[in-house]
Design a protein around this motif. Structure first.
Motif, PDB file in Angstrom:
ATOM      1  N   GLY A   1      22.773  27.663  61.173  1.00 14.87           N
ATOM      2  CA  GLY A   1      22.939  27.638  62.615  1.00 14.87           C
ATOM      3  C   GLY A   1      22.080  26.605  63.321  1.00 14.87           C
ATOM      4  O   GLY A   1      22.076  26.533  64.545  1.00 14.87           O
ATOM      5  N   GLY A   2      21.379  25.762  62.545  1.00 16.35           N
ATOM      6  CA  GLY A   2      20.507  24.748  63.129  1.00 16.35           C
ATOM      7  C   GLY A   2      21.196  23.410  63.302  1.00 16.35           C
ATOM      8  O   GLY A   2      22.392  23.331  63.597  1.00 16.35           O
ATOM      9  N   ALA A   3      20.462  22.343  63.089  1.00 21.69           N
ATOM     10  CA  ALA A   3      20.948  20.991  63.376  1.00 21.69           C
ATOM     11  C   ALA A   3      22.134  20.581  62.511  1.00 21.69           C
ATOM     12  O   ALA A   3      22.866  19.657  62.868  1.00 21.69           O
ATOM     13  CB  ALA A   3      19.812  19.989  63.201  1.00 21.69           C
ATOM     14  N   PHE A   4      22.343  21.247  61.368  1.00 16.15           N
ATOM     15  CA  PHE A   4      23.463  20.897  60.485  1.00 16.15           C
ATOM     16  C   PHE A   4      24.660  21.837  60.649  1.00 16.15           C
ATOM     17  O   PHE A   4      25.593  21.797  59.847  1.00 16.15           O
ATOM     18  CB  PHE A   4      23.008  20.942  59.016  1.00 16.15           C
ATOM     19  CG  PHE A   4      21.994  19.897  58.644  1.00 16.15           C
ATOM     20  CD1 PHE A   4      21.721  18.812  59.463  1.00 16.15           C
ATOM     21  CD2 PHE A   4      21.284  20.004  57.448  1.00 16.15           C
ATOM     22  CE1 PHE A   4      20.787  17.856  59.117  1.00 16.15           C
ATOM     23  CE2 PHE A   4      20.349  19.049  57.083  1.00 16.15           C
ATOM     24  CZ  PHE A   4      20.094  17.977  57.921  1.00 16.15           C
ATOM     25  N   ARG A   5      24.657  22.660  61.682  1.00 18.75           N
ATOM     26  CA  ARG A   5      25.687  23.703  61.802  1.00 18.75           C
ATOM     27  C   ARG A   5      27.097  23.147  61.932  1.00 18.75           C
ATOM     28  O   ARG A   5      28.065  23.825  61.581  1.00 18.75           O
ATOM     29  CB  ARG A   5      25.381  24.617  62.977  1.00 18.75           C
ATOM     30  CG  ARG A   5      25.419  23.929  64.346  1.00 18.75           C
ATOM     31  CD  ARG A   5      25.009  24.871  65.471  1.00 18.75           C
ATOM     32  NE  ARG A   5      24.999  24.207  66.768  1.00 18.75           N
ATOM     33  CZ  ARG A   5      23.971  23.523  67.237  1.00 18.75           C
ATOM     34  NH1 ARG A   5      22.863  23.412  66.512  1.00 18.75           N
ATOM     35  NH2 ARG A   5      24.032  22.947  68.422  1.00 18.75           N
ATOM     36  N   ASP A   6      27.243  21.911  62.415  1.00 18.36           N
ATOM     37  CA  ASP A   6      28.578  21.337  62.601  1.00 18.36           C
ATOM     38  C   ASP A   6      28.990  20.407  61.462  1.00 18.36           C
ATOM     39  O   ASP A   6      30.100  19.867  61.473  1.00 18.36           O
ATOM     40  CB  ASP A   6      28.635  20.553  63.921  1.00 18.36           C
ATOM     41  CG  ASP A   6      28.431  21.453  65.134  1.00 18.36           C
ATOM     42  OD1 ASP A   6      28.899  22.607  65.090  1.00 18.36           O
ATOM     43  OD2 ASP A   6      27.802  21.003  66.112  1.00 18.36           O
ATOM     44  N   LEU A   7      28.120  20.216  60.482  1.00 16.31           N
ATOM     45  CA  LEU A   7      28.416  19.285  59.394  1.00 16.31           C
ATOM     46  C   LEU A   7      29.007  20.018  58.197  1.00 16.31           C
ATOM     47  O   LEU A   7      28.434  20.994  57.707  1.00 16.31           O
ATOM     48  CB  LEU A   7      27.139  18.553  58.956  1.00 16.31           C
ATOM     49  CG  LEU A   7      26.521  17.601  59.980  1.00 16.31           C
ATOM     50  CD1 LEU A   7      25.243  17.002  59.415  1.00 16.31           C
ATOM     51  CD2 LEU A   7      27.502  16.501  60.356  1.00 16.31           C
TER      52      LEU A   7
END
Length: 441
Positions: A23-29
């Protein structure tokens, strides 16, 4: 991999992303994007042209099918003729990928192989069994069965609590171990160039200063026989995270990181946390070593109880284990998430002064565990990135050291790992734990 194969395969370069809680900075990758961002910098570090790569092998347990390795290879711009393979052996996936790539080279089937793993808890698909009739709803599930008798398979947090009680590892001892793992991770910043920045993340964000008072307030998430004195909490369980880590394997030679040995061994599916012990003992016996010979060891910290039990049974000095922090932090032992991305770091130069210089990397899996030995070092590169995808080579100065091992006989080190399960909320953010397959390896 044994005997004649030992001197024929080396780790030529390594790169990883930061380890970012779900759910952090990589949540959309998507997972392929995390892995693709590493391939260009990896080849740049080693000075190897993309067309020289013979195969890409990645471990991945959460994507629910497909061929993540192939998609990552294409996204990174590798030539279309280069084959790619994705394997799922749960928490051993990344190390199995490296082991398989090394075997390809030792057998003369390949010259250069990119291997490692990637996981994204944030983008893991929901899983459901197809309805048997038109009136039946899909049956969602967290993880597939790992034995013919799934009703007997333990919740891994409960299994960790059972192990803690059997081994006499109190909650306070588990919490002290977790605090030390975080302390070590905070004290040991990764070497320049080890982490490829993706979505602005160039450091692992989760490690923090913990206190006995804070940990004492946490609720127990698993106990054995209602004995809370040996209970497992969110702080003594590894965090769910998104990350990728890869290495370039090639021919061995002087001054390179040789792979000395690797071994996979199954264990009791009802007591998964002890499986690494037999794997390490078998590999050390094959090489004429003992785990106590290792100056630095990396052991997976799925649960504090599991790590402490393994250390005790192997006779390891705690000061030599996960010297830069482990998965509970998550520290270097957790690089790349438990499932796919284990094993992609190179060692510090002997005597470079950093905690854990010369240490070793781990791998592990639910119901099956690994032992592995390797050693030495290499220089770094920095990527040009756009939307998390590598778009060009970029060189950096300095040197990049990672934690493999050094033992008196081989100048190298051994390690093993275990992974486990449970979801809970950490007091300062982040999801704790995972179940093999469904919610994680």
């Amino acid at each position: 991999m044994t005997g004649a194969a030992q001197d024929r395969v080396a780790l030529l370069a390594a790169r990883r992303t930061a380890v970012v809680p779900r759910g952090g900075a990589f949540r959309d990758l998507e997972p392929f994007a995390l892995a693709a961002a590493l391939i260009g910098p990896l080849l740049a570090e080693a000075g190897i042209a993309p067309e020289a790569v013979d195969e890409v092998i990645l471990g991945n347990a959460l994507s629910g099918g497909g061929n993540v390795a192939r998609v990552a290879a294409l996204a990174a711009g590798l030539p279309q003729h280069i084959p790619a393979l994705t394997l799922d052996t749960q928490c051993c996936s990344g190390l199995d990928a490296i082991r398989m790539g090394a075997a390809r080279i030792a057998a003369g089937e390949a010259h250069y192989v990119i291997a490692g793993g990637v996981e994204s808890f944030s983008r893991a698909p929901l899983r459901a069994h197809r309805p048997r009739t038109k009136d039946e709803a899909p049956a969602f599930y967290r993880q597939p069965a790992f034995t013919p008798w799934p009703e007997r398979e333990p919740d891994l947090a409960a299994a960790a609590a059972q192990l803690a009680r059997a081994e006499g590892i109190t909650r306070q001892a588990q919490e002290a171990f977790a605090m030390e793992s975080h302390r070590r991770a905070l004290a040991a910043a990764p070497p320049e160039g080890e982490i490829v920045p993706v979505n602005g993340m160039a450091m692992d964000p989760f490690a923090r200063a913990l206190s006995p008072a804070l940990l004492a307030r946490l609720p127990v998430i698993a106990v054995d026989a209602d004995d809370a004195a040996f209970g497992v909490t969110a702080a003594t369980t590894a965090v769910e995270a998104d990350a990728a880590a890869i290495v370039l394997l090639g021919p061995g030679g002087a001054g390179r990181v040789r792979i000395v040995g690797a071994l996979a061994r199954g264990g009791d599916p009802l007591m998964p946390a002890l499986a690494p012990v037999a794997a390490v003992e078998a590999l050390c016996a094959r090489l004429g070593l003992h785990a106590r010979d290792m100056e630095h060891v990396e052991l997976m910290e799925a649960y504090a109880a599991q790590a402490l039990a393994g250390m005790g049974r192997l006779g390891l000095d705690p000061a030599r284990v996960n010297a830069q922090g482990g998965a509970l932090a998550p520290g270097p032992s957790h690089r790349g998430v438990r499932g796919g991305a284990g094993g992609a770091r190179l060692p510090p130069a002997p005597g470079d002064g950093r905690p854990g210089a010369g240490g070793h990397r781990r791998g592990g899996r639910h119901r099956q565990r690994h032992g592995g030995i390797t050693a030495r070092r290499n220089p770094p590169a920095v990527a040009g990135l756009k939307d998390g995808i590598w778009t060009g080579y970029g060189r950096a100065t300095g040197h990049h050291w990672a934690r493999w091992a050094t033992c008196p006989r081989f100048g190298r080190r051994a390690g093993a790992g275990v992974c486990a399960h449970r979801r809970a909320r950490h007091p300062q953010g982040g999801h704790r734990g995972s179940g093999p397959g469904g919610d994680g390896p």
